[in-house]
Every structure is written in structure tokens, then in C-alpha cells.
Design a protein around this motif. Structure first.
Motif, short mmCIF file in Angstrom:
data_model
loop_
_atom_site.label_atom_id
_atom_site.label_comp_id
_atom_site.label_asym_id
_atom_site.label_seq_id
_atom_site.Cartn_x
_atom_site.Cartn_y
_atom_site.Cartn_z
N UNK A 38 0.83 -1.20 0.00
CA UNK A 38 0.00 0.00 0.00
C UNK A 38 0.86 1.26 0.00
N UNK A 39 1.93 1.24 0.77
CA UNK A 39 2.82 2.40 0.81
C UNK A 39 3.41 2.66 -0.58
N UNK A 40 3.89 1.59 -1.23
CA UNK A 40 4.49 1.74 -2.56
C UNK A 40 3.46 2.25 -3.57
N UNK A 41 2.23 1.75 -3.47
CA UNK A 41 1.19 2.20 -4.39
C UNK A 41 0.85 3.68 -4.17
N UNK A 47 3.73 10.38 -6.92
CA UNK A 47 4.75 10.73 -7.91
C UNK A 47 4.14 11.06 -9.27
N UNK A 48 2.95 10.54 -9.54
CA UNK A 48 2.35 10.71 -10.86
C UNK A 48 1.12 11.62 -10.87
N UNK A 49 0.86 12.31 -9.77
CA UNK A 49 -0.29 13.22 -9.76
C UNK A 49 0.05 14.47 -10.55
N UNK A 50 -0.97 15.11 -11.08
CA UNK A 50 -0.75 16.27 -11.96
C UNK A 50 -0.33 17.52 -11.19
N UNK A 51 -0.84 17.70 -9.98
CA UNK A 51 -0.49 18.88 -9.20
C UNK A 51 0.54 18.51 -8.13
N UNK A 52 1.65 19.24 -8.15
CA UNK A 52 2.72 19.06 -7.17
C UNK A 52 3.11 17.59 -6.96
N UNK A 53 3.59 16.94 -8.01
CA UNK A 53 4.04 15.55 -7.84
C UNK A 53 5.18 15.46 -6.82
N UNK A 63 6.79 1.23 -7.32
CA UNK A 63 5.65 0.36 -7.57
C UNK A 63 5.65 -0.16 -9.01
N UNK A 64 6.04 0.70 -9.93
CA UNK A 64 6.02 0.33 -11.35
C UNK A 64 6.93 -0.86 -11.62
N UNK A 65 8.04 -0.96 -10.88
CA UNK A 65 8.95 -2.09 -11.10
C UNK A 65 8.29 -3.41 -10.72
N UNK A 66 7.37 -3.39 -9.77
CA UNK A 66 6.64 -4.60 -9.41
C UNK A 66 5.61 -4.95 -10.48
N UNK A 67 4.98 -3.93 -11.04
CA UNK A 67 4.01 -4.18 -12.12
C UNK A 67 4.69 -4.76 -13.36
N UNK A 68 5.95 -4.37 -13.60
CA UNK A 68 6.68 -4.79 -14.80
C UNK A 68 7.30 -6.18 -14.67
N UNK A 69 7.37 -6.71 -13.47
CA UNK A 69 8.06 -7.99 -13.24
C UNK A 69 7.08 -9.14 -13.08
N UNK A 70 7.54 -10.36 -13.38
CA UNK A 70 6.73 -11.56 -13.24
C UNK A 70 7.60 -12.71 -12.72
N UNK A 71 6.92 -13.72 -12.19
CA UNK A 71 7.63 -14.94 -11.79
C UNK A 71 8.71 -14.68 -10.76
N UNK A 72 9.82 -15.40 -10.92
CA UNK A 72 10.93 -15.27 -9.97
C UNK A 72 11.49 -13.86 -9.96
#
Length: 497
Positions: A38-41, A47-53, A63-72
Motif C-alpha cells: 500500500x505504501x508503494x502504491x 509521484x504521478x499526480x498532476x499537481x505538485x508531484x 511500484x512500477x517495477x513490481x508491475x513490470x516484473x513476473x515470476x521469480x
């Protein structure tokens, strides 16, 4: 609507707990893994909000690195993130300190990331929604008796009643030296928001969110839950200083004084230290804590917390503390501490709590309310008002749990915010003068006057299952006492009870 959304989130996250439990992941371990993710999300959303990221974590640990990875590769990256963020300072360091991946199946970890967490917009959800959802998950985790998580959880009905008595204000500095998952801190914050929210100045809002409310917790895993719990309720900043200090509150005199202390120190009589010899053998020994600001040296953990909390208070500061019965009657250091508390502080109210309300069985506890005063010759305690909510009261965690309304008569008798001279004695509420208290053997404050109906009227006897449960709780309490004594005498590691 917020209540519906909160329940939906809880049910969604809770359903997956059953899946992971088959892999040996306990309830509290599951909540801990949710905390990391939850913290990472939420950091990714900031980081990706439009106002004052705001960039809180490095891109390579995002978080994005977790979305991009699979398996081991996913399992490796998750472990890399936990190890990397554990080295950070502030709130980051508190939440990820000694963090470990407890979800060994990459497919189930991926589903938790993608299906359960990534599909929600946590930053846009109201703090009441996500905060209440997380709080309910912690409550469910406390019910997992095998994990022992319940020892960090104070019944929320009791927490709310205590806060309603001491009336936190926007100008208070509030702390809990044994904060567990942060229940008292959040209850105080919620009370201020409900009663003063419309009139808060910008400076008061900044104070409340950035330092006016803080806590200390000894256990790393519990401290991270407290830090996340506060964040989700709008207290503190993900990239700022941690409002939860990880460490032993009894270890040294306080560096700061507070106007309000709320606490339920951990159960168990002895303060112990664990050491490992050169041969690798471990031992535990009882430790008497000696501090220059303490009135007496003792190994009794609760008596030491009484002294520490007394030291934490600023002049005219107030405290409400849950403490076991032994604090009321134990001799030696206990008598010394009670005498000093009655003379130098205004120990004005004692609530005798019913049994069956804590997850740790066999606990007989009370709430002490007292205030720190300036030095003078005459005793500050004029009257101690005692409310008996124990005699002829029987609660259980499941069938008959303690609810806030059960404590309403006590709160009414307490007269929050009013002069205590206006208090009136009732069947359950009586006052005792300083002279009466100090004349008692060892200044014993374990005071009762109500008759137990079950001893006089056979028709008032409790159901057999309740009697059996009370016997079990008494035996559990006695067993813990003997275990603590045995550990101190033998210097051996404790055995599971």
C-alpha cells in the motif's frame, strides 16, 4: 457512502488472506505485506499526480517495477525493494525496517499487486475510507490468537471512552509510549477533528499532522503498522520524519514533555534482557530499571511505565493509562510509587475494567487518570474516584463484546471538562480521600464495595460456559506469572504458553 466503501475494501483485501493462509502466511503477516505494498502504491500515485508531484521512493524501487516484473523476477525485485527502503530514514525507514517478503508464491504476490491493490486509487479515497479499512484489518489481525497480535490491540470501545474523558484539543501535544498499532493516537486525532475541525487554524492543522501526535513502539513489525495506520488517517508524511519512534521507551528519561499521554503498556510483569554468549547460548534475566527520574527501581514493567508516564507529563499535563491489578496492590516499589503518585500528582479517577475484553486471556485491568502538578508540600490528590465496571459484569470477545455504550455511565460520572467537585457518588462510583487511601495497608488501591450477586443468589450464577472461561483466564494469568518467575530464576529462554 464511506462506510460502504470501507467495508468493500476490507472484504476485498480480507478474502485474499484466506488464500495466503494456506501457504502459512498468518493474518498479521498478511497485514504487514499489505502495509509495504500500500505504501508503494500510494507513493506511486503521489509521484504521478498532476499537481505538485512528489517523489518519495527511487525509481528503481518503485511500484512500477513490481508491475513490470513476473515470476521469480518479481520475487527478487520485491525483496530488493524491501531491503533498499529499509536503509532509508524517516517514515520510510520505520515502515520498511527489517522488512521481509512472507509471500513465497510469485503468482499470488502478482495477483495481490495487480488485482487487489493496483486497481484502487488509494490517494483519492477519503482518509476515513482507507483509514477505517486498514483499522478493521488490524482488528481482524488481533483476533489471530496464535500470532499474539492481540497484545498490541486495545478494545476500541475502551479507547474511545478514555479519549472522551480527557478531551484532546488542537493545542495538545499527545503521545503513547507503548503505542502498538496507534489506536490511542488515532482516537485522539479523530476526537479533535470531530470537535474542533471546523475551527482549526492552518498552524494547528500543520502541528497535528507533523509532530503534535507521536508514539513509541518497541517491536519493529508493530511500529510499521502504527506508522502506516497514521499515514492512512492523514497524520504525517510518507517522505517526512517518522512520528513513530522504534525503541524501548523505558530505556532513558524523556527528551520532551507532553500535555496528554494515553497508553496501554504491554502486559507481563518482568522487564527482561536477552543476551547471547560467545558459545551461542542465549539467556534472559530480570532487569531492574534504574533511572534518575524514577521513584523506585523495579523489574515490574507496568510499575516502570507508571513512572515513565509520570515523567513524560508537563506541568498540568494529564494521563489515562490501562494497567493490570498488580499495580494497585504490589508492595515494595509498588507502594513507594503509589504514595508518590498520590502526593505529587492528582490521581483523581480509577476505572475498574471488566474481564473478557482483552485478547490476552486472564487480564484484570484498570484505567488510571492522573495529572502532573507543581511541587508543593500538601498532597495534590484530594479524592480518588473509583468506578467499578467489573463486579457483576461479564463480557466475551465474541458473544458479548464490550461496546462503547457499556462505558457511557462511567463517562457521564466522570463529567469530562467539568469541575470534579460536581461529581456525585452512585452505586458504581465512589470517592476516597487521601487520608483513607494512605491509611490502607501498603496504600492498596484495589478497592471494591459492590457485592457479587452470584455469591449470594443461586439464580444469579453465570452460565457454565462463562464460569469455565473465567477459570481458564485465571489459570492463564497464573501461568504467565509463574513463567515469568521461572525465566528470571533459570535465565532460560521462555517456552510457548
Amino acid at each position: 457512502m464511506s462506510t460502504v466503501d470501507s467495508r468493500r475494501l476490507v472484504q476485498k483485501l480480507w478474502n485474499y488472506c484466506d488464500v495466503l493462509r494456506d501457504d502459512g502466511v498468518s493474518t498479521i503477516d498478511y497485514v504487514e505485506q499489505l502495509t509495504f505494498l500500500l505504501f508503494l502504491k500510494m507513493a506511486d500515485e503521489r509521484a504521478n499526480r498532476s499537481l505538485r508531484p512528489e517523489r518519495i521512493v527511487p525509481d528503481e524501487l518503485s511500484w512500477q517495477t513490481l508491475l513490470d516484473a513476473d515470476g521469480d523476477a518479481l520475487e527478487v525485485q520485491y525483496r530488493h525493494i524491501l531491503e533498499g527502503l529499509a536503509k532509508e530514514s524517516g517514515t520510510l525507514g520505520t515502515i520498511f525496517r527489517k522488512a521481509q517478503n512472507k509471500i513465497q508464491d510469485p503468482a499470488k504476490l502478482k495477483r495481490l499487486i495487480v488485482d487487489l491493490i493496483d486497481k484502487e486509487r488509494w490517494s483519492s479515497a477519503g482518509v476515513d475510507v482507507k483509514g477505517d479499512a486498514y483499522e478493521e484489518l488490524l482488528a481482524r489481525g488481533a483476533e489471530d490468537t496464535k500470532s499474539g497480535a492481540g497484545q498490541y490491540f486495545t478494545p476500541r470501545a475502551l479507547t474511545a471512552a478514555m479519549v472522551d474523558c480527557v478531551l484532546p484539543t488542537p493545542d495538545d501535544t499527545i503521545t503513547d509510549p507503548a503505542c502498538g498499532t496507534g489506536g490511542f493516537l488515532l482516537a485522539a486525532f479523530d476526537h479533535i477533528q470531530r470537535h474542533h475541525g471546523a475551527s482549526l487554524t492552518p498552524d494547528q492543522r500543520r502541528r497535528l499532522g507533523n509532530g503534535a501526535i507521536s508514539g513509541t513502539e518497541l517491536v519493529d513489525g508493530t511500529a510499521r503498522l502504527a506508522a502506516m495506520n497514521m499515514l492512512l488517517h492523514g497524520i504525517g508524511s510518507p517522505g517526512g520524519e517518522s512520528l513513530i519512534t522504534v525503541g524501548d521507551a523505558l530505556g532513558k528519561p524523556p527528551s520532551q514533555r507532553y500535555s496528554l499521554v494515553l497508553a496501554n503498556p504491554p502486559f507481563g510483569r518482568s522487564s527482561t534482557i536477552r543476551s547471547v554468549t560467545e558459545s551461542g547460548r542465549s539467556s534472559r534475566e530480570e532487569r531492574e530499571i534504574e533511572r534518575t527520574d524514577f521513584w523506585a527501581a523495579t523489574a515490574n514493567k507496568q510499575l516502570n511505565f507508571v513512572q515513565h508516564i509520570a515523567s513524560l507529563l508537563e506541568i498540568d499535563g494529564r494521563a489515562a493509562v490501562v494497567l493490570p491489578d498488580n499495580v494497585l496492590f504490589e508492595g515494595g516499589a509498588g507502594e513507594t510509587i503509589r504514595r508518590r503518585l498520590l502526593k505529587q500528582y492528582d490521581l483523581h479517577t480509577l476505572l475498574r475494567l471488566p474481564t473478557g475484553i482483552f485478547y490476552a486471556g486472564g487480564v484484570k485491568a484498570n484505567v488510571l487518570f492522573f495529572e502532573r502538578k507543581r511541587a508543593r508540600e500538601e498532597p495534590w490528590t484530594q479524592k480518588l474516584w473509583v468506578y467499578d465496571l467489573r463486579t457483576n459484569q461479564h463480557f466475551t470477545l465474541k458473544q458479548n463484546p464490550l461496546r462503547r455504550e457499556h462505558l457511557q455511565d462511567f463517562v457521564d460520572c466522570y463529567l469530562p471538562g467539568k469541575d470534579r467537585s460536581e461529581r456525585v457518588e452512585t452505586e458504581h462510583f465512589r470517592s476516597f480521600t487521601y487520608e483513607e487511601l494512605t491509611a490502607r495497608d501498603k496504600v492498596n488501591l484495589d478497592i471494591t464495595w459492590l457485592r457479587d450477586a452470584s455469591l449470594e443468589d443461586v439464580d444469579a450464577l453465570l452460565p457454565p460456559e462463562v464460569i469455565a472461561q473465567e477459570i481458564v483466564e485465571d489459570l492463564q494469568a497464573a501461568l504467565r506469572e509463574f513463567t515469568a518467575i521461572a525465566e528470571a530464576l533459570s535465565g532460560s529462554d521462555p517456552k510457548p504458553v
